[in-house]
Design an enzyme around this catalytic site. Structure first.
Site, PDB file in Angstrom:
ATOM      1  N   ASP A 411      26.876  74.982  43.144  1.00 46.14           N
ATOM      2  CA  ASP A 411      27.341  75.378  44.585  1.00 46.14           C
ATOM      3  C   ASP A 411      28.036  74.308  45.144  1.00 46.14           C
ATOM      4  O   ASP A 411      27.746  72.928  44.975  1.00 46.14           O
ATOM      5  CB  ASP A 411      25.720  75.329  44.999  1.00 46.14           C
ATOM      6  CG  ASP A 411      25.969  76.120  46.524  1.00 46.14           C
ATOM      7  OD1 ASP A 411      26.993  76.225  46.963  1.00 46.14           O
ATOM      8  OD2 ASP A 411      24.838  76.198  46.856  1.00 46.14           O
ATOM      9  N   GLY A 454      33.431  82.460  47.682  1.00 44.06           N
ATOM     10  CA  GLY A 454      34.646  83.149  47.791  1.00 44.06           C
ATOM     11  C   GLY A 454      35.933  82.427  48.042  1.00 44.06           C
ATOM     12  O   GLY A 454      36.880  83.180  47.850  1.00 44.06           O
ATOM     13  N   ASP A 475      26.018  83.627  52.296  1.00 46.24           N
ATOM     14  CA  ASP A 475      24.662  83.684  51.726  1.00 46.24           C
ATOM     15  C   ASP A 475      24.098  85.173  52.393  1.00 46.24           C
ATOM     16  O   ASP A 475      24.210  85.517  53.707  1.00 46.24           O
ATOM     17  CB  ASP A 475      23.642  82.746  52.323  1.00 46.24           C
ATOM     18  CG  ASP A 475      24.000  81.411  51.750  1.00 46.24           C
ATOM     19  OD1 ASP A 475      24.752  81.377  50.781  1.00 46.24           O
ATOM     20  OD2 ASP A 475      22.953  80.534  51.516  1.00 46.24           O
TER      21      ASP A 475
HETATM   22  C1  GLA Z   1      24.065  77.712  49.275  1.00 43.99           C
HETATM   23  C2  GLA Z   1      23.854  78.795  48.415  1.00 43.99           C
HETATM   24  C3  GLA Z   1      22.643  79.517  48.453  1.00 43.99           C
HETATM   25  C4  GLA Z   1      21.594  78.567  48.128  1.00 43.99           C
HETATM   26  C5  GLA Z   1      21.466  77.318  48.853  1.00 43.99           C
HETATM   27  C6  GLA Z   1      20.746  76.148  48.489  1.00 43.99           C
HETATM   28  O1  GLA Z   1      23.551  78.428  50.817  1.00 43.99           O
HETATM   29  O2  GLA Z   1      24.740  79.869  48.761  1.00 43.99           O
HETATM   30  O3  GLA Z   1      22.413  80.492  47.549  1.00 43.99           O
HETATM   31  O4  GLA Z   1      21.423  77.878  46.428  1.00 43.99           O
HETATM   32  O5  GLA Z   1      22.844  76.977  48.943  1.00 43.99           O
HETATM   33  O6  GLA Z   1      20.631  74.870  49.211  1.00 43.99           O
END
Ligand code: GLA
Length: 661
Positions: A411, A454, A475
């Site tokens: 991430d 994205g 998210d």
């Molecule tokens: C981001 C991701 C989520 C999750 C959080 C964890 O927001 O997009 O899916 O993994 O981090 O902190």
């Protein structure tokens, strides 16, 4: 000439007739009410909270350079039900995208009056002037104020109903919740006879550990066998778990067999040993949408156990993925379970005290026949502020390999602080190339799930940097606006999905979710949940259950265990559905299946029932087709030229079309 009625007489009549006369008196005075003075908390929206007299981000309302004092600041997709019960006369105001997003964002405002559209703004973009509206709402019982995200997703869709005012008589209108729906289970229970389920193809790299549990429904005890299992693999006949490793590249067609007291079945299964893994979208669970920062090893273990005991594993569900918060969180100084040394003296990552025995946890999950994943960031910190992999990528990948992980969600998060200010394409690719190369050195197959929301049209290059999937959006939350806004914006990335590399519109929000210690039932209605699962299956998205697995109710379980629906997701062709037709809020999405049939979703994004039509000309079909309803697992008959049906608010009918015999 009108005869005047003495006041005393009126009072007597009022006393006798009660409400009727009071209403008559109220009718004499027209009142003006700002929309923002109603209870706007009942607004459903795709992101953020509804704001009174300010934008969704809390700024003074401003559209196309013009300021407004009053109004509702919301975010697409948004719906507010206003109950007028005939008391309204006029509804006026201005609509547009709030200036706080600059030239980004595009939305459409609609007003429904007792199910009939009485206003549509057309597409309005960030920076456009505010558009006035003035509609007659006399005799209207229910007004529905809608903001649609259009076809391009919900990003930056900050929408204002500015200076919106209802003129009417009598008491102030009420806002109400959308109608409740009964949670109807559409799918018949699987038969007690043995049936082999799950993907028909499986990829593994030469020399790497092989782990696959044959998914099969039917009464237990069940015994498993396999004809043509290549040398190097062995099958446990009681559990159906295949382990071992394949030394060489090659394709092997194995006949899997499952038998119980009621009979025996077999099914072909193709094992492809080569560089490509994750040939069908990952099916599993992830801790984030339920537990977020409250995840613990015990909860992960319980999820794995529930994957087995609920029967989900019998339908092909495999991965148990730990999201953020298994690492130490330097900022959470008041939580001792997140404190401790971040890395050992050689720089190797250490889990936080909640995950004291990572290897033990991994072995436990593997012994159940399942796989396990974890999470990190290329930045110094993860999105939740835990320790990331920055400058330790190789070491971290090695560690994941030693522990035995099968999946990494990687991430972007704080990598933004490390990357150049306006990252170019190469800057966006770099952290993922580095991590893929590092993972490839581990002596096991580790799926890489790219998470960077994205940026840089990741779908165009996600496969090239070795991603097995890539998030295409921000998210998800458990609201219609969020889920549908994301899901119906997945047409552009569609051509880039294929076996081993899929678009990921984020994890599932059915069941009990909550992003923390306290959980709630998903806020999606039953029809919205059918839409969610149908769409994600058509999109060939990884399906990662986001709820507490130990609290799955019959409805949620039914949503996740319909094998004909899951087959749409797991089809070996790996072709993602496209939007093949759209008319207003009705959409048809379709994807070709390996056997030549076509899977199609007929969706109604509107607040009222709509007839949705799938035309053969759009589906590129001709002649008579047998149409099967996949949720009900029932043939609907033979159709020629088109299939049409009425779809409830926010609902779907998911069908598969086969050439008629
Ligand atoms: C981001 C991701 C989520 C999750 C959080 C964890 O927001 O997009 O899916 O993994 O981090 O902190």
């Amino acid at each position: 000439m009108q005869r005047r009625v003495p006041i005393a007489l009126c009072l007597i009549a009022a006393a006798l007739l009660g409400g009727i006369t009071v209403n008559a008196r109220e009718a004499a005075t027209t009142q003006k009410v700002w929309l923002s003075d109603l209870d706007i908390s009942k607004t459903q929206q795709g992101w953020g909270e509804p704001h009174r007299n300010s934008s969704v981000d809390g700024h003074p309302l401003r559209i196309g350079g013009r300021a407004f004092e009053h109004g509702l600041g919301t975010h697409a997709d948004s719906a507010l039900y206003v109950q007028l019960d005939g008391r309204g006369r006029k509804f006026t105001g201005w609509v547009g995208v709030d200036d706080e997003v600059g030239r980004k964002g595009s939305v459409e405002f609609r007003i429904l009056a007792d199910g009939k559209e009485i206003y549509q703004s057309g597409l309005l973009k960030g920076g456009d002037s505010a558009k006035p509206f003035d509609v007659d709402v006399s005799a209207v019982k229910m007004l529905i104020l809608l903001v649609n995200s259009g076809l391009d997703g919900i990003n930056f869709d900050h929408a204002d109903w500015a200076d919106a005012m209802i003129e009417g008589v009598g008491s102030k209108p009420d806002t109400v919740h959308a109608p409740k729906e009964e949670a109807v289970i559409l799918t018949p229970k699987p038969s007690p006879q043995p049936q082999i389920k799950g993907a028909k193809v499986f990829g593994v790299r030469p020399g790497h550990p092989f782990l696959y549990m044959i998914p099969a429904t039917g009464d237990r005890p069940m015994t498993f066998s396999a004809v043509g299992l290549p040398a190097g693999l062995r099958l446990d006949s009681e559990t159906g778990i295949i382990t071992g490793s394949l030394p060489d590249k090659g394709e092997y067609v194995v006949t899997l067999q499952a038998g119980n007291a009621l009979g025996m079945v077999q099914r072909k299964f193709r094992i492809v040993c080569g560089p490509r893994i994750g040939l069908t979208p990952a099916l599993g669970w992830n801790s984030w949408n339920c537990f977020a920062g409250a995840v613990t090893a015990e909860k992960v273990k319980a999820a794995a156990e529930a994957m087995i005991s609920s029967g989900l594993a019998q339908h092909g569900w495999t991965y148990i993925n730990i999201d953020d918060f298994w690492e130490v969180n330097p900022g959470a100084t008041n939580d001792p379970t997140l404190q401790g040394p971040q890395r050992d003296d050689q720089g190797r990552i250490l889990p936080n005290p909640r995950f004291a025995d990572m290897k033990g946890l991994v072995d436990y999950v593997h012994a159940l026949g399942l796989k396990i994943g974890l999470y990190s960031s290329p930045g110094p910190l993860t999105c939740g502020g835990c320790v990331g992999s920055y400058q330790h990528e190789q070491q971290d990948a090695e560690r994941y390999g030693e522990w035995g992980f099968d999946y990494l969600k990687y991430d972007w998060c704080s990598y933004g602080q490390v990357a150049p200010r306006n990252p170019k394409l190469d800057d966006l690719k770099k952290p993922y190339l580095v991590m893929r190369a590092a993972l490839d050195k581990a002596p096991r197959d580790i799926l890489l799930s790219l998470c960077q929301y994205g940026m840089g049209n990741v779908w165009e290059w996600g496969a090239e940097v070795g991603g097995n999937s890539w998030r295409t959006t921000g998210d998800i939350t458990d609201s219609w606006g969020s889920m549908s806004g994301i899901g119906f914006a997945q047409d552009t990335p569609a051509p880039y999905a294929g076996p081993g590399h899929f678009n990921d519109p984020d994890m599932l929000v059915v069941g009990k979710v909550g992003w923390g210690p306290s959980l709630h039932n998903t806020h999606l209605t039953p029809n919205e949940q059918y839409t969610h699962i149908s769409l994600w299956c058509l999109l060939c998205s990884p399906l990662l259950i986001g709820c507490d697995m130990t609290q799955l109710d019959a409805f949620a379980l039914n949503l996740l265990t319909n094998d004909e629906v899951l087959e749409v997701n797991q089809d070996p062709l790996g072709r993602q559905a496209r939007r093949i037709a759209q008319e207003g809020s009705s959409e048809v999405w379709a994807k070709p299946m390996e056997d030549g049939s076509v899977a199609a979703g007929l969706f109604n994004r509107d607040e009222i029932p709509r007839t949705v039509t799938a035309k053969w000309s759009d589906l590129k079909l001709s002649g008579k087709m047998r149409v099967r309803d996949l949720w009900r697992q029932k043939d609907l008959g033979t159709f020629d030229g088109r299939f049409e049906t009425e779809i409830p608010r926010h609902g779907v009918v998911l069908i598969r079309l086969f050439p008629a015999e």
